[in-house]
Motif scaffolding. Structure first.
Motif, PDB file in Angstrom:
ATOM      1  N   MET A  24       0.831  -1.202   0.000  1.00 57.00           N
ATOM      2  CA  MET A  24       0.000   0.000   0.000  1.00 57.00           C
ATOM      3  C   MET A  24       0.874   1.265   0.000  1.00 57.00           C
ATOM      4  SD  MET A  24      -1.332   2.616   1.889  1.00 57.00           S
ATOM      5  CE  MET A  24      -1.045   2.287   3.620  1.00 57.00           C
ATOM      6  N   GLN A  25       2.002   1.205   0.687  1.00 60.12           N
ATOM      7  CA  GLN A  25       2.861   2.396   0.766  1.00 60.12           C
ATOM      8  C   GLN A  25       3.847   2.484  -0.394  1.00 60.12           C
ATOM      9  OE1 GLN A  25       4.050   1.977   5.140  1.00 60.12           O
ATOM     10  NE2 GLN A  25       3.250   4.049   5.069  1.00 60.12           N
ATOM     11  N   GLY A  26       3.760   1.550  -1.313  1.00 57.96           N
ATOM     12  CA  GLY A  26       4.620   1.592  -2.498  1.00 57.96           C
ATOM     13  C   GLY A  26       6.093   1.417  -2.164  1.00 57.96           C
ATOM     14  N   ILE A  27       6.379   0.623  -1.116  1.00 56.36           N
ATOM     15  CA  ILE A  27       7.778   0.420  -0.715  1.00 56.36           C
ATOM     16  C   ILE A  27       8.505  -0.334  -1.835  1.00 56.36           C
ATOM     17  CG2 ILE A  27       9.317  -0.669   0.989  1.00 56.36           C
ATOM     18  CD1 ILE A  27       7.590   1.706   2.114  1.00 56.36           C
ATOM     19  N   THR A  28       9.594   0.246  -2.302  1.00 56.09           N
ATOM     20  CA  THR A  28      10.352  -0.409  -3.368  1.00 56.09           C
ATOM     21  C   THR A  28      11.528  -1.199  -2.801  1.00 56.09           C
ATOM     22  OG1 THR A  28      11.745   1.542  -3.644  1.00 56.09           O
ATOM     23  CG2 THR A  28       9.783   1.393  -5.061  1.00 56.09           C
ATOM     24  N   HIS A  29      12.039  -0.750  -1.644  1.00 57.34           N
ATOM     25  CA  HIS A  29      13.215  -1.382  -1.041  1.00 57.34           C
ATOM     26  C   HIS A  29      12.956  -1.607   0.440  1.00 57.34           C
ATOM     27  CE1 HIS A  29      14.794   0.239  -4.759  1.00 57.34           C
ATOM     28  NE2 HIS A  29      15.850  -0.550  -4.617  1.00 57.34           N
ATOM     29  N   VAL A  30      12.833  -2.855   0.826  1.00 56.14           N
ATOM     30  CA  VAL A  30      12.669  -3.186   2.245  1.00 56.14           C
ATOM     31  C   VAL A  30      14.067  -3.390   2.822  1.00 56.14           C
ATOM     32  CG1 VAL A  30      11.860  -4.928   3.881  1.00 56.14           C
ATOM     33  CG2 VAL A  30      10.369  -4.198   1.999  1.00 56.14           C
ATOM     34  N   ILE A  31      14.433  -2.518   3.749  1.00 55.12           N
ATOM     35  CA  ILE A  31      15.764  -2.596   4.371  1.00 55.12           C
ATOM     36  C   ILE A  31      15.542  -2.957   5.832  1.00 55.12           C
ATOM     37  CG2 ILE A  31      17.813  -1.242   4.983  1.00 55.12           C
ATOM     38  CD1 ILE A  31      17.104   0.457   2.387  1.00 55.12           C
ATOM     39  N   ARG A  32      16.026  -4.123   6.241  1.00 58.82           N
ATOM     40  CA  ARG A  32      15.785  -4.590   7.605  1.00 58.82           C
ATOM     41  C   ARG A  32      16.850  -5.622   7.966  1.00 58.82           C
ATOM     42  NH1 ARG A  32      10.149  -7.755   6.144  1.00 58.82           N
ATOM     43  NH2 ARG A  32      11.073  -9.434   4.915  1.00 58.82           N
ATOM     44  N   GLY A  33      16.812  -6.075   9.213  1.00 56.21           N
ATOM     45  CA  GLY A  33      17.880  -6.939   9.715  1.00 56.21           C
ATOM     46  C   GLY A  33      17.821  -8.346   9.149  1.00 56.21           C
ATOM     47  N   ARG A  34      18.955  -8.983   9.223  1.00 59.38           N
ATOM     48  CA  ARG A  34      19.132 -10.349   8.736  1.00 59.38           C
ATOM     49  C   ARG A  34      18.211 -11.339   9.469  1.00 59.38           C
ATOM     50  NH1 ARG A  34      21.852 -12.240   4.176  1.00 59.38           N
ATOM     51  NH2 ARG A  34      22.055 -14.451   4.553  1.00 59.38           N
ATOM     52  N   ASP A  35      17.764 -10.977  10.662  1.00 62.22           N
ATOM     53  CA  ASP A  35      16.885 -11.873  11.424  1.00 62.22           C
ATOM     54  C   ASP A  35      15.567 -12.100  10.689  1.00 62.22           C
ATOM     55  OD1 ASP A  35      16.556  -9.118  11.945  1.00 62.22           O
ATOM     56  OD2 ASP A  35      15.473  -9.479  13.793  1.00 62.22           O
TER      57      ASP A  35
END
Ligand code: GLU
Length: 297
Positions: A217-228
């Motif tokens: 919905m927010q049009g996120i193109t790049h999800v950047i988050r931890g390896r977990d």
């Protein structure tokens, strides 16, 4: 760079932010600035019982102190329950969800007896307790008000996704963080999660459902988050196919570990950013502590 770049930081407000959150937020923020993109703040508060307003305010204070400004208003998942219900309906229409009335201790006991093994988070794989309930038993138990969650029938879900994607392999793009490098294609392995909970007993979503619905919905193109969360991405890809929503590219960054080698977390009482700030640590020192270069000018 012409392609849009929209990323986000999505903390759960059930405790104070620690250095691991600082690494996530700063990594995403730096990349958004570097690529002329947007950085969105989303508060993942589907667990209304555990949400504390002081933590929402604390998250905003900590981020501003770190020099992070988010684009647009922050989004709270607690206002998005209708969207999660709509997505759930779609999955129900596909016939890939079923109700599960079992309690945690019933599941643990049955899983131990059947040696089902564990999912990537270390929880016992669901031993199938409520998988084959008759329609009349389900109707009776729901009518009597017994609480239930909705689980994904993993075999049916994989079959449905395979048909919907015309047999194309289920993969996600893992990006190094350098625009010049194309993402590598990683095989998604959602089956490692077994019949995962998609709608919890106490709230109209699970993390997995809410995160994919809102990223889309927010049009996120790049999800950047931890390896977990790397293994969870396999399940997220499956849900994106079933819900027919776009897939972002993923960047799972390294994790910060404590002296005992454990991932920093609220539950082990990792030092909060607020207490570091109160002890006189500066934002520049936080960047050093998490192994990031000085803030770009
Ligand atoms: N809300 C999740 C957390 O605090 C992060 C979710 C995500 O980045 O996908 O761990």
């Amino acid at each position: 760079m012409t392609a849009p770049f929209i990323t986000r930081f999505a903390p759960s407000p059930n405790g104070e932010l620690h250095l691991g959150h600082a690494l996530s937020a700063l990594t995403a923020f730096d990349m958004a600035r570097r690529y002329g993109g947007q950085f969105i703040l989303r508060i993942e508060d589907i667990d209304v019982q555990r949400t504390r307003e002081q933590h929402v305010a604390g998250i905003c204070d900590d981020l501003r102190w770190l020099g992070i400004e988010w684009d647009g208003p922050l989004l709270r998942q607690s206002v998005r329950f209708d969207a999660y219900r709509e997505a759930t309906q779609r999955l129900q229409d596909l016939g890939v969800l079923y109700p599960c009335f079992a309690t945690r201790s019933e599941i643990e006991a049955a899983a131990a007896g059947r040696h089902t093994g564990t999912d990537p988070d270390g929880s016992p794989l669901y031993p199938g307790l409520c998988k084959n309930l008759s329609a009349s038993e389900i109707a009776h138990r729901t009518a009597s008000g017994e609480p239930y969650c909705l689980r994904l029938d993993m075999d049916l879900a994989l079959e449905a996704a395979n048909a919907m994607s015309k047999g194309r392999p289920l993969v996600f793009g893992e990006w190094t963080g350098e625009y010049s490098n194309p993402p590598s294609m990683v095989t998604a392995d959602p089956a490692r999660w077994g019949d995962a909970v998609i709608v919890r007993k106490d709230t109209p979503a699970s993390y997995h459902l809410a995160v994919v619905v809102d990223d889309a919905m927010q049009g996120i193109t790049h999800v950047i988050r931890g390896r977990d969360l790397y293994a969870a991405t396999g399940l997220h890809r499956l849900l994106q196919v079933l819900l027919d929503i776009p897939e972002p590219v993923y960047h799972h960054h390294r994790l910060l570990l404590d002296a005992a080698g454990r991932k920093l977390s609220k539950s082990i009482g990792s030092t909060s950013l607020r207490s570091l700030r109160q002890a006189g640590t500066t934002p520049a020192e936080i960047r050093q502590l998490v192994g990031l270069p000085p803030a770009p000018a």
